[in-house]
Design an enzyme around this catalytic site. Sequence first.
Site, short mmCIF file in Angstrom:
data_model
loop_
_atom_site.label_atom_id
_atom_site.label_comp_id
_atom_site.label_asym_id
_atom_site.label_seq_id
_atom_site.Cartn_x
_atom_site.Cartn_y
_atom_site.Cartn_z
N SER A 37 -11.59 -3.22 -9.77
CA SER A 37 -11.82 -2.50 -11.04
C SER A 37 -10.93 -1.27 -11.16
O SER A 37 -11.32 -0.29 -11.80
CB SER A 37 -13.28 -2.07 -11.12
OG SER A 37 -13.61 -1.25 -10.00
N GLY A 38 -9.76 -1.31 -10.55
CA GLY A 38 -8.83 -0.20 -10.70
C GLY A 38 -8.13 -0.28 -12.05
O GLY A 38 -8.61 -0.91 -13.00
N GLY A 41 -7.04 -3.95 -12.66
CA GLY A 41 -8.25 -4.76 -12.76
C GLY A 41 -8.99 -4.53 -14.06
O GLY A 41 -9.53 -5.47 -14.66
N PHE A 124 -7.35 -4.49 1.41
CA PHE A 124 -8.80 -4.65 1.41
C PHE A 124 -9.25 -6.11 1.27
O PHE A 124 -10.44 -6.40 1.37
CB PHE A 124 -9.42 -3.85 0.26
CG PHE A 124 -9.12 -2.37 0.31
CD1 PHE A 124 -9.04 -1.70 1.52
CD2 PHE A 124 -8.91 -1.66 -0.86
CE1 PHE A 124 -8.76 -0.33 1.57
CE2 PHE A 124 -8.63 -0.30 -0.83
CZ PHE A 124 -8.55 0.37 0.39
N LYS A 147 -0.47 -7.64 -5.21
CA LYS A 147 0.91 -7.60 -4.77
C LYS A 147 0.97 -7.02 -3.36
O LYS A 147 0.78 -5.82 -3.16
CB LYS A 147 1.74 -6.80 -5.77
CG LYS A 147 1.75 -7.49 -7.13
CD LYS A 147 2.40 -6.70 -8.23
CE LYS A 147 2.38 -7.51 -9.53
NZ LYS A 147 2.98 -6.82 -10.66
N LYS A 232 9.15 -6.64 -4.89
CA LYS A 232 9.75 -5.72 -5.86
C LYS A 232 9.26 -4.30 -5.66
O LYS A 232 9.94 -3.33 -6.02
CB LYS A 232 9.51 -6.21 -7.28
CG LYS A 232 8.04 -6.42 -7.66
CD LYS A 232 7.41 -5.20 -8.27
CE LYS A 232 5.94 -5.45 -8.57
NZ LYS A 232 5.30 -4.33 -9.27
N ARG A 296 4.18 3.18 -10.26
CA ARG A 296 3.75 4.20 -9.30
C ARG A 296 4.65 4.30 -8.08
O ARG A 296 4.83 5.39 -7.53
CB ARG A 296 2.30 3.91 -8.88
CG ARG A 296 2.11 2.65 -8.07
CD ARG A 296 0.64 2.32 -7.86
NE ARG A 296 0.02 1.80 -9.07
CZ ARG A 296 -1.12 1.11 -9.07
NH1 ARG A 296 -1.75 0.88 -7.94
NH2 ARG A 296 -1.63 0.67 -10.19
#
Length: 387
Positions: A37-38, A41, A124, A147, A232, A296
């Site tokens: 749920s980031g 997500g 995780f 990824k 990438k 990021r």
Amino acid sequence: MAPVQDARHGEGSPPITNNGSGEEQLHKKYRVTIVGSGNWGSVAAKLIASNTIKLPAFHDEVRMWVYEETLPTGQKLTEAINRSNENVKYLPGIKLGKNVVADPDLEHAVRDANMLVFVTPHQFVEGICKRLVGNIRGDAEAISLIKGMEVKMEGPCMISTLITEMLGINCCVLMGANIANEIAVEKFSEATVGYRENREVAQRWVRLFSTHYFIVSPVQDVEGVELCGTLKNVVAIAAGLVDGMDMGNNTKAAIMRIGLREMRTFSKLMFSSVKDSTFFESCGIADLITTCLGGRNRKVAEAYARNGGKRSFDELEAELLQGQKLQGVSTAKEVYEVLSHRGWEELFPLFTTVHEISIGRLPPCAIVEYSEHKPNFSLVEGSAQYY
């Protein structure tokens, strides 16, 4: 004359519509759970929820497993999501869809689902899968938006393979030029679904994700699609270092080209089934471009270079990413483990240098200095053909 296919649907592939097949509607309804749920997500939840509510082949409700956190207000993150219909920490200001339900209990969230969407930091996944063993439906299908990869004694293990082996279920992948915040505000984007054998399953995933602003194409090449999405991020670290030292666009373009070459070579050496055409899909060159321009990994690597390598990537990640995880540094380490085990470091000078910079063994400026040394193609028999 044979009909001309829309190029967005992949070479030789029939167009995929967003209507669902009659067989699916008559015999089975699919229930979706998102594991994670980031930022990405939450965007995936929005895409999926907009489709499940209107397509009869799917149950309306979309469960989203949330790793529970307490917000500065004292409220639980799941409570905030379910009250406001937005992920106030990782995707503030974006409504997810009233049919999205945040659930802090992993086992409960997946209990009735037969379509599992994995979208967590790759480190995780193994722990999550251990918790899921024995707690999912036998007819479940999975897709990974993750990824990264795990490195085992015998070599790299892709996340889709890890999910398949631990849970005993088929796992496709979805990768592409997908900066989550841009998709969240419905800017046009593309993605690629990689599948192994069952095209019908791939079509179902395409229908689940596709919208008028998010175009998804299937490709029969799981490893190629997944490795593009994974590798990438290593190249994006290199691009960010170039930005941080103000080396300019020519240098950045050269780094991206060399990076794509190493991505292709590594992928084909690891998996002979990888197709050259995959690198021209959204998961390939398009994802590489967008990640090296935004994203990021580029952002944190730029900050690392501007600080002369004096502040660690971990410190900068905590400062700049508001709880999101950096993938490029850990992936560079994992790739380096594969290369050093096989004695391939000189064959992949960019990948090797990114790792050595990220652990402080080399200064940021070394990102271009390595190019003085030509790769030793003889290290791997036949490898020169991939260049």
